[in-house]
Design a protein around this motif. Structure first.
Motif, PDB file in Angstrom:
ATOM      1  N   PHE A  71       0.845  -1.194   0.000  1.00  0.00           N
ATOM      2  CA  PHE A  71       0.000   0.000   0.000  1.00  0.00           C
ATOM      3  C   PHE A  71       0.880   1.244   0.000  1.00  0.00           C
ATOM      4  O   PHE A  71       1.871   1.327   0.729  1.00  0.00           O
ATOM      5  N   ASN A  73       0.377   5.611  -0.152  1.00  0.00           N
ATOM      6  CA  ASN A  73      -0.357   6.869  -0.285  1.00  0.00           C
ATOM      7  C   ASN A  73       0.548   7.807  -1.081  1.00  0.00           C
ATOM      8  O   ASN A  73       1.407   8.498  -0.529  1.00  0.00           O
ATOM      9  N   ASN A  99      -5.697   8.756  -8.784  1.00  0.00           N
ATOM     10  CA  ASN A  99      -5.782   8.253  -7.406  1.00  0.00           C
ATOM     11  C   ASN A  99      -4.427   8.323  -6.714  1.00  0.00           C
ATOM     12  O   ASN A  99      -3.376   8.067  -7.313  1.00  0.00           O
ATOM     13  N   SER A 100      -4.455   8.654  -5.436  1.00  0.00           N
ATOM     14  CA  SER A 100      -3.229   8.659  -4.628  1.00  0.00           C
ATOM     15  C   SER A 100      -3.118   7.396  -3.776  1.00  0.00           C
ATOM     16  O   SER A 100      -2.007   6.990  -3.416  1.00  0.00           O
ATOM     17  N   ASN A 101      -4.248   6.770  -3.425  1.00  0.00           N
ATOM     18  CA  ASN A 101      -4.219   5.506  -2.689  1.00  0.00           C
ATOM     19  C   ASN A 101      -3.961   4.367  -3.672  1.00  0.00           C
ATOM     20  O   ASN A 101      -4.800   4.056  -4.516  1.00  0.00           O
ATOM     21  N   ARG A 102      -2.801   3.742  -3.539  1.00  0.00           N
ATOM     22  CA  ARG A 102      -2.392   2.724  -4.495  1.00  0.00           C
ATOM     23  C   ARG A 102      -2.047   1.437  -3.747  1.00  0.00           C
ATOM     24  O   ARG A 102      -1.463   1.475  -2.655  1.00  0.00           O
ATOM     25  N   TYR A 103      -2.384   0.305  -4.353  1.00  0.00           N
ATOM     26  CA  TYR A 103      -2.178  -0.966  -3.660  1.00  0.00           C
ATOM     27  C   TYR A 103      -2.060  -2.092  -4.679  1.00  0.00           C
ATOM     28  O   TYR A 103      -2.433  -1.956  -5.847  1.00  0.00           O
ATOM     29  N   SER A 127      -4.518  -1.505  -7.853  1.00  0.00           N
ATOM     30  CA  SER A 127      -5.301  -0.274  -7.742  1.00  0.00           C
ATOM     31  C   SER A 127      -5.461   0.454  -9.069  1.00  0.00           C
ATOM     32  O   SER A 127      -6.510   1.040  -9.339  1.00  0.00           O
TER      33      SER A 127
END
Length: 562
Positions: A71, A73, A99-103, A127
């Motif tokens: 994960f 950010n 998107n900034s939240n990446r996983y 993501s």
């Protein structure tokens, strides 16, 4: 006994233009004798902290699994502004990444079930379409993950640049002549999921197949096999439906003394669909279709051979075999072909065929003596009867087909070329050569009679010696599409010191894709590697120390984009 004390592993330090200064620290924990975990802290000055977890477990001899999760950010996004797209996007797609939240979550599991049933689970959820580009290398990157899954579970991942990721749950049971396979397949289209567009991605929920391998029919001289499947095709938007396909085949082999073998076979195919085009799943608007087809195949072959008595030190004999073969395949035209649903081209669009394929295969097999020596109770040398080793060191194949339907077709719109009738297929040639332990070569090519030119040709050669020196060269060509060369070289300067180099060039586009060289020093318990890599838009300097059996640490400096 495995120690359960947590331990810091060796660190990697580096720098790149996209990520800035980097610090990658694994933390290993042996939980017990059957499970362990590794935690990762990948700190990037320009992007933030990428936190990772890898958990491995073994339940019994045939049951095991691994799950991995990362994960980030991300401080940077690709929102369409010129600077963000240039600095944080990728050229091979025109899709933004706001998107900034990446996983990235991936998992593989093997489980032994009662009644000799095997269960396999594959999960791959990412993501965004750029994540695996961004993190292709590194401890938890795509390359190492894919290699680990391949070696541990014998199953790989979809390519890193594929935005559609396969997730599946599989149950299978095999017998000596039969196999049953049940599977739920979910294809996760990352771009469609993120953008919320109409999703026509086709899922198989479930897919069940029962197959019988070629086997004798009761006590007769005939043989049969069977391919059968049931699939429910589901998509969030668009046509859904059931399909059953059953395809048995009967073989009647005839062998005339030692002169030739003739094997006619006859197959029948029954396919049935039940389709629903509405958003709901009620059966009021369902429509049903079925199709009956037959197909015929005639296979005529023979084999000629000659044995050469070499009586050499290493090779006793060489067997040269020539196998000519003619195969005729026929599938009648189906006038209702366009009426059937088209979930999968291979089954739903079985096209007419009237094809003669002729080929000739040359194989050379050596017979070598291997003497074994032992001493009797008086320490006298005793020579045992020699064992023989058989090695197919050369195989050469030529093949071509003649399309009777194409030859009879008068409408240019139905010609494969659209401009010229071409019933003869390109001549296909294939060569495999491995005369010894230190040289091997593979080559294939397609030659078009009408254009009097190669449509494609590929050749790869591997040369090595007893010292451990190695060189690999590969050249690939597809007309009007691609032309490339790749080389890989390793030279042993001494028992401990080696140098290596690789080079890859896209000749068609006149671009050097990758070049690298370096030195490797091996000691008994450790090794040092110093290398330089220049890719199309990147440069990388590496310094790595490996502690054999423990891992490695080092620094990596990646240059600016060219």
């Amino acid at each position: 006994m495995l120690s359960t004390k947590p331990a810091l592993q060796l660190v990697t330090i580096g720098y790149s233009e996209r990520k800035g200064a980097e610090y990658d620290q694994p933390f290993y924990w042996a939980i017990n004798e059957s499970s362990d975990a590794t935690f990762y802290l990948h700190s990037m000055k320009r992007r933030g902290e990428n936190l990772g977890l890898e958990y491995r477990y073994v339940l019994d001899e045939s049951s095991k699994g691994t799950l991995m999760f990362d994960f980030l950010n991300d401080k940077e996004v690709d929102d369409g502004t010129p600077d963000s797209t240039e600095n944080w996007g990728y050229e091979d797609d025109d899709v933004l990444r706001p998107n900034s939240n990446r996983y990235w979550f991936r998992m593989k599991h093997d489980q032994s079930m009662p009644f000799d049933i095997s269960l396999k689970l594959d999960i791959d959820i990412v993501s965004d379409q750029d994540y695996l580009h961004e993190f292709k290398g590194g401890y938890t990157g795509f390359d190492k993950t894919d290699k680990y899954f391949n070696e541990t579970f014998d199953r790989d991942l979809d390519e890193y640049d594929d935005p559609v990721r396969l997730n599946r749950l599989n149950l299978s049971r095999s017998w000596s002549s039969y196999s049953l396979n049940a599977e739920a397949r979910w294809y996760d289209d990352v771009i469609t999921r993120r953008q919320g567009d109409t999703d026509t991605t086709l899922q198989k929920l479930p897919f069940i197949e029962f197959n019988a391998s070629k086997q004798r029919l009761l006590n007769t001289s005939s043989y049969f096999d069977l391919d059968s499947e049931y699939t429910y095709f589901f998509r969030k938007d668009g046509t859904k439906g059931h399909r059953v396909d059953v395809h048995p085949r009967l073989y009647l082999p005839i062998r005339y003394k030692n002169y030739f073998t003739f094997e006619p076979s006859f197959g029948v195919r029954e396919t049935a669909w039940r389709i629903n085009e509405d958003e709901d799943t009620s059966t009021e608007n369902d429509w049903k279709l079925h199709r009956e087809l037959y197909d015929i195949a005639l296979d005529l072959s023979t084999e000629l051979f000659h044995i050469y008595h070499i009586n050499g030190k290493d090779i006793d004999k060489i067997r040269h075999s020539i196998r000519p073969q003619i195969v005729y395949d026929y599938i009648p035209d189906d006038p209702d072909l366009s009426l059937y649903p088209n979930f999968e081209e291979e089954i739903d669009r079985v096209k007419k065929k009237n094809l003669v394929t002729y080929s000739i295969i040359n194989t050379f097999t050596s017979k070598s003596k291997k003497h074994t020596v032992e001493r009797d109770k008086y320490q006298k040398i005793k020579y045992n009867e020699p064992n023989y080793i058989y090695r197919e060191f050369c195989r050469f194949k030529l093949e071509q087909s003649y399309d009777i339907n194409e030859a009879k077709e008068g409408n240019p719109e139905n010609w494969a070329n659209k401009e010229e009738k071409r019933p003869f297929s390109p001549i296909y040639g294939e060569l495999e050569l491995a005369p010894g332990n230190y040289f091997s070569m593979q080559a294939d090519a397609k030659w078009c009679l009408y254009e009097k030119n190669f449509l494609s040709h590929n050749v790869a050669a591997n040369i090595s010696d007893k010292r451990g020196d190695k060189i690999f060269v590969e050249h690939r060509y597809i007309k009007n599409s691609s032309k490339s060369i790749y080389t890989d070289f390793l030279l042993k300067i001494s028992d401990r010191l080696s140098t290596y180099s690789s080079y890859e060039r896209n000749i068609y586009d006149r671009k050097t894709m990758k070049s690298s060289f370096g030195f490797l020093y091996n000691a008994q318990c450790w090794s040092i590697e110093l290398g330089y890599t220049h890719e199309e838009d990147d440069r990388k300097y590496t310094f790595m120390i490996h502690l054999h059996g423990l891992g490695g640490f080092g620094s990596s400096i990646e240059g600016y984009h060219m």
